[in-house]
Write a protein that holds these residues in place. Structure first.
Motif, short mmCIF file in Angstrom:
data_model
loop_
_atom_site.label_atom_id
_atom_site.label_comp_id
_atom_site.label_asym_id
_atom_site.label_seq_id
_atom_site.Cartn_x
_atom_site.Cartn_y
_atom_site.Cartn_z
N GLU A 1 11.08 18.40 -3.95
CA GLU A 1 11.39 16.98 -4.03
C GLU A 1 10.32 16.23 -4.79
O GLU A 1 9.15 16.64 -4.84
CB GLU A 1 11.53 16.37 -2.63
N TYR A 2 10.76 15.10 -5.38
CA TYR A 2 9.84 14.17 -6.03
C TYR A 2 9.86 12.88 -5.24
O TYR A 2 10.91 12.26 -5.05
CB TYR A 2 10.27 13.91 -7.47
N THR A 3 8.70 12.44 -4.76
CA THR A 3 8.61 11.30 -3.85
C THR A 3 8.39 9.96 -4.56
O THR A 3 8.33 8.93 -3.91
CB THR A 3 7.44 11.49 -2.87
N GLY A 4 8.24 9.99 -5.87
CA GLY A 4 7.83 8.81 -6.62
C GLY A 4 6.36 8.88 -6.99
O GLY A 4 5.90 8.15 -7.87
N ASN A 5 5.63 9.77 -6.32
CA ASN A 5 4.19 9.91 -6.59
C ASN A 5 3.75 11.35 -6.72
O ASN A 5 2.81 11.65 -7.46
CB ASN A 5 3.39 9.23 -5.48
N GLU A 6 4.41 12.28 -5.98
CA GLU A 6 4.02 13.68 -6.04
C GLU A 6 5.24 14.56 -5.84
O GLU A 6 6.31 14.09 -5.46
CB GLU A 6 2.96 14.01 -4.97
N VAL A 7 5.05 15.83 -6.09
CA VAL A 7 6.11 16.83 -5.88
C VAL A 7 5.76 17.65 -4.63
O VAL A 7 4.66 18.20 -4.54
CB VAL A 7 6.26 17.75 -7.10
N ASN A 8 6.69 17.70 -3.68
CA ASN A 8 6.52 18.47 -2.47
C ASN A 8 7.45 19.68 -2.50
O ASN A 8 8.57 19.60 -3.01
CB ASN A 8 6.83 17.65 -1.22
N VAL A 9 6.99 20.77 -1.94
CA VAL A 9 7.82 21.96 -1.82
C VAL A 9 7.73 22.46 -0.38
O VAL A 9 6.71 22.28 0.29
CB VAL A 9 7.38 23.08 -2.79
N GLY A 10 8.82 23.08 0.09
CA GLY A 10 8.79 23.59 1.45
C GLY A 10 10.11 24.20 1.85
O GLY A 10 10.97 24.49 1.01
N PHE A 11 10.28 24.40 3.15
CA PHE A 11 11.52 24.94 3.68
C PHE A 11 11.72 24.45 5.10
O PHE A 11 10.78 24.05 5.79
CB PHE A 11 11.51 26.48 3.65
N ASP A 12 12.98 24.46 5.54
CA ASP A 12 13.26 24.37 6.96
C ASP A 12 14.20 25.50 7.35
O ASP A 12 14.95 26.02 6.52
CB ASP A 12 13.79 22.99 7.39
N TRP A 13 14.13 25.88 8.61
CA TRP A 13 14.80 27.10 9.06
C TRP A 13 15.24 26.90 10.50
O TRP A 13 14.43 26.63 11.38
CB TRP A 13 13.83 28.28 8.96
N TYR B 1 0.82 -1.21 0.00
CA TYR B 1 0.00 0.00 0.00
C TYR B 1 0.86 1.27 0.00
O TYR B 1 0.32 2.38 -0.10
CB TYR B 1 -0.99 0.02 1.17
N ASN B 2 2.18 1.12 0.13
CA ASN B 2 3.09 2.26 -0.01
C ASN B 2 3.88 2.23 -1.32
O ASN B 2 4.83 3.00 -1.49
CB ASN B 2 4.09 2.28 1.16
N SER B 3 3.47 1.35 -2.24
CA SER B 3 4.26 1.15 -3.45
C SER B 3 4.33 2.39 -4.34
O SER B 3 5.22 2.51 -5.17
CB SER B 3 3.68 -0.02 -4.27
N LYS B 4 3.41 3.34 -4.16
CA LYS B 4 3.44 4.56 -4.96
C LYS B 4 4.70 5.38 -4.69
O LYS B 4 5.08 6.23 -5.50
CB LYS B 4 2.21 5.42 -4.68
N TRP B 5 5.39 5.10 -3.55
CA TRP B 5 6.62 5.82 -3.22
C TRP B 5 7.87 4.99 -3.51
O TRP B 5 8.97 5.38 -3.11
CB TRP B 5 6.58 6.23 -1.75
N ASN B 6 7.71 3.85 -4.18
CA ASN B 6 8.87 3.01 -4.53
C ASN B 6 9.67 3.62 -5.67
O ASN B 6 9.16 4.38 -6.48
CB ASN B 6 8.40 1.61 -4.96
N GLY B 7 10.95 3.22 -5.74
CA GLY B 7 11.76 3.56 -6.90
C GLY B 7 12.61 4.79 -6.71
O GLY B 7 12.87 5.25 -5.59
N PRO B 8 13.08 5.38 -7.82
CA PRO B 8 13.94 6.57 -7.76
C PRO B 8 13.19 7.78 -7.21
O PRO B 8 12.08 8.07 -7.64
CB PRO B 8 14.35 6.79 -9.22
N VAL B 9 13.79 8.47 -6.28
CA VAL B 9 13.24 9.69 -5.69
C VAL B 9 14.39 10.69 -5.55
O VAL B 9 15.56 10.33 -5.68
CB VAL B 9 12.57 9.43 -4.33
N GLY B 10 14.05 11.92 -5.26
CA GLY B 10 15.12 12.89 -5.09
C GLY B 10 14.61 14.31 -4.98
O GLY B 10 13.39 14.54 -4.97
#
Length: 261
Positions: free
Chosen positions: A220-232, A194-203
């Motif tokens: 970042e690309y998780t294998g299923n979606e693109v996330n954007v954000g920041f840490d500080w 049920y987590n297979s959507k995040w399998n494979g190459p990511v970065g």
């Protein structure tokens, strides 16, 4: 504007930031990296996870729901990082005899797991850092579980290790006019289907501006979606992270960090 810029410069000491903060480990947002904290670094924090961020099972009592995680992590050596994470799960109260009580389900249970990351190769001028790691590597060994996960109070589905994954990652940083760009690639495999959507190459790509290297922008690309954000990182010990999963769903948290050495 002058006051804002002054705050950015004085907010904390200039240090590298590496936070896959929902687990308490170093990394990006959802994607791991080969970055490591400095030896002696500890983190204690909490993170809000929107319902689209969590696995599709184990966190869907009457439908998927938002939840929280909290964690403790430590980097005992410059090449090893260890973390312990608890993620809250919904369920109905039970008495001492194991009977399910009436009432609405609440975030009263926890999914607990350890994480580990080892960095056999450190970044150099000519090559990237390499790391191997896992979240939730040890638990129910069979695909059908032990039976304990079938407790209806926590919406058991017979499959534990909801966050179990293994990965190998590479990271290389480049300095461009005193600004730091990080390139992060990884190959990740999850134990549960049920987590297979995040399998494979990511970065992903990170960017630390020259005027405030405590701030790191992330895509970042998780294998299923693109996330954007920041840490500080603020005032040496306070680390904030905020992100939008798939550019739409907020996830974020805060942690206290310090070095014991």
């Amino acid at each position: 504007m002058l006051m804002i810029l002054s705050f950015l410069f004085l907010a904390g000491s200039i240090k590298q930031i590496h936070a896959q903060q929902y687990t308490g480990m170093s990394g990006l947002i959802h994607v791991p990296s080969a970055d490591m904290d400095k030896a002696g670094e500890i983190r204690i924090g909490a993170h809000f996870l929107n319902k689209n961020f969590t696995p599709d099972r184990g966190f869907n009592y009457g439908g998927k729901y938002n939840t929280l995680s909290h964690y403790l992590s430590i980097t005992p050596f410059s090449w090893m990082e260890i973390g312990y994470t608890c993620t809250l799960q919904k369920g109905k109260a039970i008495n001492i005899d194991g009977q399910v009580l009436e009432g609405a389900p609440r975030l009263r249970f926890k999914d607990r797991y350890f994480s580990i990351k080892i960095q056999p190769l450190k970044e150099n001028k000519w090559w990237p850092s390499i790391a191997i790691g896992s979240n939730d590597p040890y638990g129910t060994s069979s695909r059908t579980g032990t039976g304990k996960e079938n407790d209806k109070t926590v919406n058991g589905d017979g499959l534990s290790q909801y966050f179990c994954n293994f990965y190998i990652a590479a990271t290389k940083h480049f300095s461009l006019q005193n600004q730091v760009v990080g390139i992060h690639l990884a190959y990740r495999t999850w134990k549960r289907s049920y987590n297979s959507k995040w399998n494979g190459p990511v970065g992903g790509i990170t960017f630390q501006p020259s005027f405030q290297k405590n701030l790191r922008l992330i895509a970042e690309y998780t294998g299923n979606e693109v996330n954007v954000g920041f840490d500080w990182k603020l005032w040496k010990h306070l680390l904030l992270q905020s992100s939008l999963q798939d550019g739409r769903y907020f996830t974020g948290g805060i942690c206290f960090c310090m070095n014991l050495l």
